[in-house]
Design an enzyme around this catalytic site. Structure first.
Site, PDB file in Angstrom:
ATOM      1  N   PRO A 136       1.171  -1.081  -0.165  1.00  0.00           N
ATOM      2  CA  PRO A 136       0.059   0.318   0.138  1.00  0.00           C
ATOM      3  C   PRO A 136       0.885   1.502   0.080  1.00  0.00           C
ATOM      4  O   PRO A 136       1.528   1.171   0.584  1.00  0.00           O
ATOM      5  CB  PRO A 136      -0.641  -0.757   1.016  1.00  0.00           C
ATOM      6  CG  PRO A 136      -0.780  -1.439   1.685  1.00  0.00           C
ATOM      7  CD  PRO A 136       0.531  -2.139   0.605  1.00  0.00           C
ATOM      8  N   CYS A 137       0.194   2.641  -0.696  1.00  0.00           N
ATOM      9  CA  CYS A 137       0.995   3.342  -1.431  1.00  0.00           C
ATOM     10  C   CYS A 137       0.826   4.514  -0.252  1.00  0.00           C
ATOM     11  O   CYS A 137       0.967   5.634  -0.143  1.00  0.00           O
ATOM     12  CB  CYS A 137       1.330   3.661  -2.451  1.00  0.00           C
ATOM     13  SG  CYS A 137       0.149   4.072  -3.430  1.00  0.00           S
ATOM     14  N   GLN A 138      -0.559   4.660  -0.071  1.00  0.00           N
ATOM     15  CA  GLN A 138      -1.163   6.070   0.578  1.00  0.00           C
ATOM     16  C   GLN A 138      -0.473   7.136   1.222  1.00  0.00           C
ATOM     17  O   GLN A 138      -0.108   8.458   1.470  1.00  0.00           O
ATOM     18  CB  GLN A 138      -2.197   5.538   1.180  1.00  0.00           C
ATOM     19  CG  GLN A 138      -2.998   5.164   0.107  1.00  0.00           C
ATOM     20  CD  GLN A 138      -3.675   3.654   0.455  1.00  0.00           C
ATOM     21  OE1 GLN A 138      -2.098   2.837   0.382  1.00  0.00           O
ATOM     22  NE2 GLN A 138      -4.089   3.336  -0.903  1.00  0.00           N
ATOM     23  N   ILE A 140       3.149   6.933   1.538  1.00  0.00           N
ATOM     24  CA  ILE A 140       4.631   7.144   0.620  1.00  0.00           C
ATOM     25  C   ILE A 140       3.971   8.120  -0.617  1.00  0.00           C
ATOM     26  O   ILE A 140       4.032   9.063  -1.076  1.00  0.00           O
ATOM     27  CB  ILE A 140       5.064   6.368  -0.022  1.00  0.00           C
ATOM     28  CG1 ILE A 140       5.479   5.724   1.182  1.00  0.00           C
ATOM     29  CG2 ILE A 140       5.707   6.745  -1.079  1.00  0.00           C
ATOM     30  CD1 ILE A 140       6.228   4.483   1.001  1.00  0.00           C
ATOM     31  N   SER A 141       2.212   8.326  -1.157  1.00  0.00           N
ATOM     32  CA  SER A 141       2.281   9.099  -2.704  1.00  0.00           C
ATOM     33  C   SER A 141       1.499  10.595  -2.281  1.00  0.00           C
ATOM     34  O   SER A 141       1.414  11.193  -1.026  1.00  0.00           O
ATOM     35  CB  SER A 141       0.178   9.085  -2.751  1.00  0.00           C
ATOM     36  OG  SER A 141       0.160   9.160  -4.083  1.00  0.00           O
TER      37      SER A 141
END
Length: 360
Positions: A136-138, A140-141
């Site tokens: 999951p990238c939330q 880091i995005s």
């Protein structure tokens, strides 16, 4: 007519010893012994030795989502007139926590284990050649909380580390957003790379621009690839559309007059333009903008029509084939498409992975 093996061998321009071996191994249906000598029907077709089938390359997939990355690694699909061949990869285990994404995955790719990775990690197969995962990238995005791997969701990369440690694959591939390369995330990036390196793998990482690989969308993604020390180095795939990317018009033009069709996911949000977000409009002659997962219906507007793009058009910008089915409602489909790794980009990465495994 029964003849000697020598006569049969002469007819087929083979040695008698070769024919005798075939006869002794039972590869010639009419061959039999009369006394001490072998005979065979002269008209029996020459036996063709069957090549043993190569064992499939096995793969474990984590944080699989609806299956974009998995589809790319498996191959065997068509997109915008090009065929992306099967890769001979067998997905033996996949995991995703989101119920709707699992339904989509099952309809398109097959079995998947639904649940929290830490609750099902004990079900992992003992071995696979490849482990892949887009954690999951939330956190880091750029469009997320920017908390780095200290964030609740992006810290889940450690599940991939644990899986690689347990399974000991020949190669692993980890995907995340381009924001991982930002200075703000230097510490997070160093920690991730150090944790994977500590497992004894050679690490390669870089940013890929999806539009350079036949995906009609500007999308930056980091791929971290780890290979066993005794294997060839991973070499990234060559760009295919570096100077002539596919445009939004090329990806979507044939759908401009296509009616709403829920079964085909050609449905769109009716959300009006907002001064805060959701005002972006596609430009016909350039790739689409990055498809986001959490746009809450404020997905981009069509380049020429007075509406937002449909879910099928968004899937096209992500390089999903039209045969890929999205059975969920609009919002869940929007999240699945936005979270996915473009299958075409994943397919190109898979070619470089195969080159390592096959020592090419």
């Amino acid at each position: 007519m029964l003849v000697s093996l020598a006569e049969y061998a002469k007819k087929h321009n083979k040695s008698s010893d070769t024919i005798r071996r075939y006869a002794e191994k039972g590869h010639m249906h009419s061959a039999r012994k009369i006394g001490r000598n072998w005979v065979v029907e002269l008209e029996e077709p020459y036996p063709v030795a069957k090549r043993p089938k190569a064992a499939p390359i096995t793969l474990i997939s984590l944080f699989s989502g609806c299956g974009g990355m998995d589809m790319g690694f498996r191959g065997g699909f068509d997109f915008l007139g090009r065929h992306y061949a099967k890769n001979g990869i067998d997905i033996i285990w996949a995991n995703e926590i989101d119920k709707d994404a699992c339904i989509t995955y099952r309809q398109n790719l097959g079995d998947i284990v639904e649940g929290d990775i830490y609750e099902v990690i004990g079900q992992l197969p003992k071995y696979a050649d490849i482990v892949i995962g887009g954690f999951p990238c939330q956190d880091i995005s750029i469009n997320g909380k920017m908390a780095g791997i200290s964030g609740k969701r992006s810290s889940l990369y450690s599940a991939i580390v644990e899986t690689v440690e347990k399974v000991q694959p020949k190669i692993f591939v980890v995907e995340n957003v381009g924001g991982l390369m930002l200075r703000k995330h230097d510490e997070s990036r160093r920690k991730i790379l150090a944790d994977f390196s500590a497992l004894g793998y050679k690490i390669h990482y870089q940013v890929y621009h999806a539009e350079d690989y036949g995906v009609p969308q500007t999308r930056e993604r980091v791929f971290i690839v780890g290979t066993c020390e005794d294997m060839p180095a991973y070499i990234p795939p060559q760009e295919t559309t570096l100077f002539k990317p596919l445009t939004a018009r090329e990806a979507m033009e044939d759908l401009e007059d296509y009616p709403r069709d829920k079964a085909f996911s050609h449905i769109w949000s009716e959300a009006k333009a907002s001064k805060d977000q959701g005002n972006r409009k596609l430009i016909a002659d350039r790739p689409g903008y990055t498809i986001r997962a959490e746009c809450h219906g404020n997905i981009q507007f069509h380049y020429s029509l007075a509406r937002r793009i449909s879910m099928r058009e968004a899937a096209r910008l992500q390089s999903f084939p039209d045969s890929f089915v999205f059975p969920a409602g609009l919002r869940a489909t929007e999240r699945q498409i936005g979270n996915a790794v473009p299958p075409v980009l994943a397919w190109h990465v898979a070619q470089s992975v195969l080159a390592v495994l096959q020592n090419r």
